[in-house]
Design an enzyme around this catalytic site. Structure first.
Site, PDB file in Angstrom:
ATOM      1  N   HIS A 145      -5.215  -1.022  -6.536  1.00 27.80           N
ATOM      2  CA  HIS A 145      -4.223  -1.954  -7.050  1.00 27.80           C
ATOM      3  C   HIS A 145      -4.365  -2.029  -8.566  1.00 27.80           C
ATOM      4  O   HIS A 145      -5.413  -2.386  -9.082  1.00 27.80           O
ATOM      5  CB  HIS A 145      -4.408  -3.344  -6.434  1.00 27.80           C
ATOM      6  CG  HIS A 145      -3.971  -3.419  -5.015  1.00 27.80           C
ATOM      7  ND1 HIS A 145      -2.644  -3.533  -4.655  1.00 27.80           N
ATOM      8  CD2 HIS A 145      -4.661  -3.376  -3.870  1.00 27.80           C
ATOM      9  CE1 HIS A 145      -2.548  -3.566  -3.345  1.00 27.80           C
ATOM     10  NE2 HIS A 145      -3.763  -3.464  -2.829  1.00 27.80           N
ATOM     11  N   MET A 173      -1.876  -8.557   6.385  1.00 32.27           N
ATOM     12  CA  MET A 173      -2.732  -9.538   5.699  1.00 32.27           C
ATOM     13  C   MET A 173      -2.090 -10.075   4.422  1.00 32.27           C
ATOM     14  O   MET A 173      -2.793 -10.533   3.514  1.00 32.27           O
ATOM     15  CB  MET A 173      -4.078  -8.885   5.352  1.00 32.27           C
ATOM     16  CG  MET A 173      -4.777  -8.231   6.526  1.00 32.27           C
ATOM     17  SD  MET A 173      -6.260  -7.342   6.011  1.00 32.27           S
ATOM     18  CE  MET A 173      -6.644  -6.399   7.497  1.00 32.27           C
ATOM     19  N   SER A 174      -0.783  -9.998   4.341  1.00 32.03           N
ATOM     20  CA  SER A 174      -0.107 -10.485   3.126  1.00 32.03           C
ATOM     21  C   SER A 174       1.272 -11.026   3.506  1.00 32.03           C
ATOM     22  O   SER A 174       1.521 -11.356   4.661  1.00 32.03           O
ATOM     23  CB  SER A 174       0.062  -9.322   2.130  1.00 32.03           C
ATOM     24  OG  SER A 174       0.929  -8.334   2.659  1.00 32.03           O
ATOM     25  N   ALA A 178       2.177  -2.656   4.028  1.00 32.40           N
ATOM     26  CA  ALA A 178       1.792  -1.788   5.137  1.00 32.40           C
ATOM     27  C   ALA A 178       1.330  -2.713   6.253  1.00 32.40           C
ATOM     28  O   ALA A 178       0.684  -3.727   5.984  1.00 32.40           O
ATOM     29  CB  ALA A 178       0.667  -0.860   4.715  1.00 32.40           C
ATOM     30  N   ASN A 202       0.049   2.205  10.955  1.00 32.63           N
ATOM     31  CA  ASN A 202      -0.815   2.541  12.087  1.00 32.63           C
ATOM     32  C   ASN A 202      -0.385   1.687  13.268  1.00 32.63           C
ATOM     33  O   ASN A 202       0.247   0.653  13.080  1.00 32.63           O
ATOM     34  CB  ASN A 202      -2.276   2.194  11.746  1.00 32.63           C
ATOM     35  CG  ASN A 202      -2.423   0.726  11.351  1.00 32.63           C
ATOM     36  OD1 ASN A 202      -2.110   0.357  10.208  1.00 32.63           O
ATOM     37  ND2 ASN A 202      -2.848  -0.102  12.270  1.00 32.63           N
ATOM     38  N   TYR A 251      -7.659 -12.687   1.377  1.00 28.53           N
ATOM     39  CA  TYR A 251      -8.986 -12.235   1.825  1.00 28.53           C
ATOM     40  C   TYR A 251      -9.918 -11.879   0.672  1.00 28.53           C
ATOM     41  O   TYR A 251     -11.123 -11.707   0.866  1.00 28.53           O
ATOM     42  CB  TYR A 251      -8.877 -11.060   2.811  1.00 28.53           C
ATOM     43  CG  TYR A 251      -8.226  -9.797   2.271  1.00 28.53           C
ATOM     44  CD1 TYR A 251      -8.870  -8.992   1.339  1.00 28.53           C
ATOM     45  CD2 TYR A 251      -6.962  -9.414   2.709  1.00 28.53           C
ATOM     46  CE1 TYR A 251      -8.274  -7.845   0.847  1.00 28.53           C
ATOM     47  CE2 TYR A 251      -6.353  -8.269   2.225  1.00 28.53           C
ATOM     48  CZ  TYR A 251      -7.012  -7.493   1.293  1.00 28.53           C
ATOM     49  OH  TYR A 251      -6.420  -6.366   0.807  1.00 28.53           O
ATOM     50  N   GLU A 252      -9.375 -11.779  -0.514  1.00 31.72           N
ATOM     51  CA  GLU A 252     -10.237 -11.513  -1.668  1.00 31.72           C
ATOM     52  C   GLU A 252     -10.996 -12.762  -2.098  1.00 31.72           C
ATOM     53  O   GLU A 252     -11.903 -12.669  -2.932  1.00 31.72           O
ATOM     54  CB  GLU A 252      -9.389 -10.996  -2.842  1.00 31.72           C
ATOM     55  CG  GLU A 252      -8.798  -9.620  -2.570  1.00 31.72           C
ATOM     56  CD  GLU A 252      -7.835  -9.199  -3.660  1.00 31.72           C
ATOM     57  OE1 GLU A 252      -8.301  -8.814  -4.737  1.00 31.72           O
ATOM     58  OE2 GLU A 252      -6.611  -9.267  -3.439  1.00 31.72           O
ATOM     59  N   HIS A 263      -9.267   1.978   6.865  1.00 25.37           N
ATOM     60  CA  HIS A 263      -8.388   1.760   5.719  1.00 25.37           C
ATOM     61  C   HIS A 263      -7.816   3.097   5.238  1.00 25.37           C
ATOM     62  O   HIS A 263      -6.666   3.169   4.795  1.00 25.37           O
ATOM     63  CB  HIS A 263      -9.158   1.065   4.594  1.00 25.37           C
ATOM     64  CG  HIS A 263      -8.325   0.763   3.393  1.00 25.37           C
ATOM     65  ND1 HIS A 263      -7.204  -0.040   3.443  1.00 25.37           N
ATOM     66  CD2 HIS A 263      -8.428   1.162   2.100  1.00 25.37           C
ATOM     67  CE1 HIS A 263      -6.656  -0.106   2.235  1.00 25.37           C
ATOM     68  NE2 HIS A 263      -7.385   0.612   1.402  1.00 25.37           N
ATOM     69  N   HIS A 320      -4.576 -10.923  -2.722  1.00 24.02           N
ATOM     70  CA  HIS A 320      -4.691 -11.236  -1.294  1.00 24.02           C
ATOM     71  C   HIS A 320      -5.607 -12.440  -1.048  1.00 24.02           C
ATOM     72  O   HIS A 320      -6.593 -12.629  -1.762  1.00 24.02           O
ATOM     73  CB  HIS A 320      -5.250 -10.033  -0.524  1.00 24.02           C
ATOM     74  CG  HIS A 320      -4.387  -8.827  -0.579  1.00 24.02           C
ATOM     75  ND1 HIS A 320      -4.500  -7.881  -1.581  1.00 24.02           N
ATOM     76  CD2 HIS A 320      -3.389  -8.401   0.242  1.00 24.02           C
ATOM     77  CE1 HIS A 320      -3.608  -6.926  -1.373  1.00 24.02           C
ATOM     78  NE2 HIS A 320      -2.918  -7.210  -0.287  1.00 24.02           N
ATOM     79  N   SER A 350       0.832  -1.210   0.000  1.00 24.64           N
ATOM     80  CA  SER A 350       0.000   0.000   0.000  1.00 24.64           C
ATOM     81  C   SER A 350       0.861   1.252   0.000  1.00 24.64           C
ATOM     82  O   SER A 350       1.842   1.343   0.724  1.00 24.64           O
ATOM     83  CB  SER A 350      -0.882   0.034   1.252  1.00 24.64           C
ATOM     84  OG  SER A 350      -1.772  -1.033   1.235  1.00 24.64           O
TER      85      SER A 350
HETATM   86  N1  HPA Z   1      -3.826  -4.954  10.864  1.00 24.96           N
HETATM   87  C1  HPA Z   1      -3.779  -5.771   9.797  1.00 24.96           C
HETATM   88  N2  HPA Z   1      -3.327  -5.407   8.618  1.00 24.96           N
HETATM   89  C2  HPA Z   1      -2.886  -4.150   8.478  1.00 24.96           C
HETATM   90  C3  HPA Z   1      -2.919  -3.241   9.539  1.00 24.96           C
HETATM   91  C4  HPA Z   1      -3.412  -3.665  10.801  1.00 24.96           C
HETATM   92  O1  HPA Z   1      -3.459  -2.912  11.797  1.00 24.96           O
HETATM   93  N3  HPA Z   1      -2.404  -2.060   9.067  1.00 24.96           N
HETATM   94  C5  HPA Z   1      -2.088  -2.279   7.766  1.00 24.96           C
HETATM   95  N4  HPA Z   1      -2.385  -3.539   7.400  1.00 24.96           N
END
Ligand code: HPA
Length: 278
Positions: free
Chosen positions: A62, A211-212, A114, A235, A86-87, A247, A84, A31
């Protein structure tokens, strides 16, 4: 021949019929970094949609293509947009592009993402060199083994190659970019974690959550690629502050950190390439 490999061969033949380029390093953009590929010396590009049997990403932002070119003379293939779990894709689909880049000739896989900061010492905007990982998503190696790529029970003791990590650590120091170093944990997403889940992953030894990446690193390691990875801490993870996660916040911090991240990637690529010719 394994089913996975015959599908890969189909993708590879499609690539070969359109592109005449042999990359040394494969780069996956997380990201905020999507436009990194637009700034390199581009020699060719191949939209995922033009590759027969290739999984296509649905996430907004993307782009979905391979970009081939050079960065300071280093021959790279860049995944502009990843797939991903999750998709809804099967893990085999998620890691297909990684395996394909290996077949294209890439010897090093450079993963970026990220991630949420789990370690209390981290701050949003930090970069973290991935030292090791915990994959809480299903292994991408479940099912028939692609014997053509690697063994059934591959060792994972040095997933993030220690020599390459030293190279990136030294590069960051040289250009004055502060770099944390820690363990990345991949959960499936797409929901962000609960405070209790973040306490759990901290207890398990994770410093950052996302998540990757971990599944991609497993597939690459299985296939004999050397892997290096950097997270942008976009974050602090859920429960560390009392602000709900969005997001948009993740995207915004990743965008803000992008210029420095890109500099770190560019400088690292040059140094990483040096390890290939030794
Ligand atoms: N959790 C999961 N995936 C993420 C996060 C998070 O806080 N920040 C960016 N991708």
């Amino acid at each position: 021949m394994s089913k996975i490999y015959s599908r890969l061969e189909k993708c590879y033949n499609c690539f070969k019929s359109k592109i005449n380029f042999t990359p040394d390093i494969a780069l996956v953009l997380g990201s905020g970094l999507g436009d990194y590929a637009d700034g390199i010396e581009i020699e060719a590009a191949l939209p995922y949609s033009e590759i027969e049997d290739f999984p296509i990403s649905t996430v907004a932002g993307h782009k979905g293509r391979f970009v081939f070119g050079t960065v300071n003379g280093v021959k790279v293939v860049i995944m502009q947009g990843r797939v991903h779990y999750y998709e809804g894709y099967k893990m085999e689909d998620v890691v297909l592009p990684i395996r394909l880049m290996k077949m294209m000739g890439a010897k090093i896989l450079f993963l970026t993402n990220a991630a949420g900061g789990v370690n209390f010492d981290y701050h949003a905007g930090d970069f973290m060199l991935i030292s090791d990982q915990i994959c809480m998503a299903p292994s991408p190696l479940i099912g028939e083994n692609a014997d053509e790529l690697g063994v059934r029970f591959p060792d994972m003791s040095n997933i993030y190659n220690s020599e390459l990590r030293t190279v990136v650590r030294d590069t960051a120091k040289k250009i004055g970019v502060p770099l944390q170093e820690g363990v990345y944990i991949q959960l499936t997403g797409p929901n962000y974690e609960s405070p209790a889940e973040i306490r759990m992953v901290r207890t398990l030894g994770a410093d950052a959550v996302g998540m990757s990446t971990a599944c991609e690193a497993i597939a690459a390691n299985h296939a004999g690629m050397k892997v290096v990875g950097i997270s942008c801490i976009s974050n602090m993870a859920c429960g560390i502050t009392d602000k709900p996660l969005t997001h948009a916040e993740v995207q915004e911090t990743a965008d803000r950190a992008a210029p420095l991240f890109k500099k770190l990637i560019t400088e690292s690529l040059t140094e990483l390439n040096g390890t290939l010719t030794k």
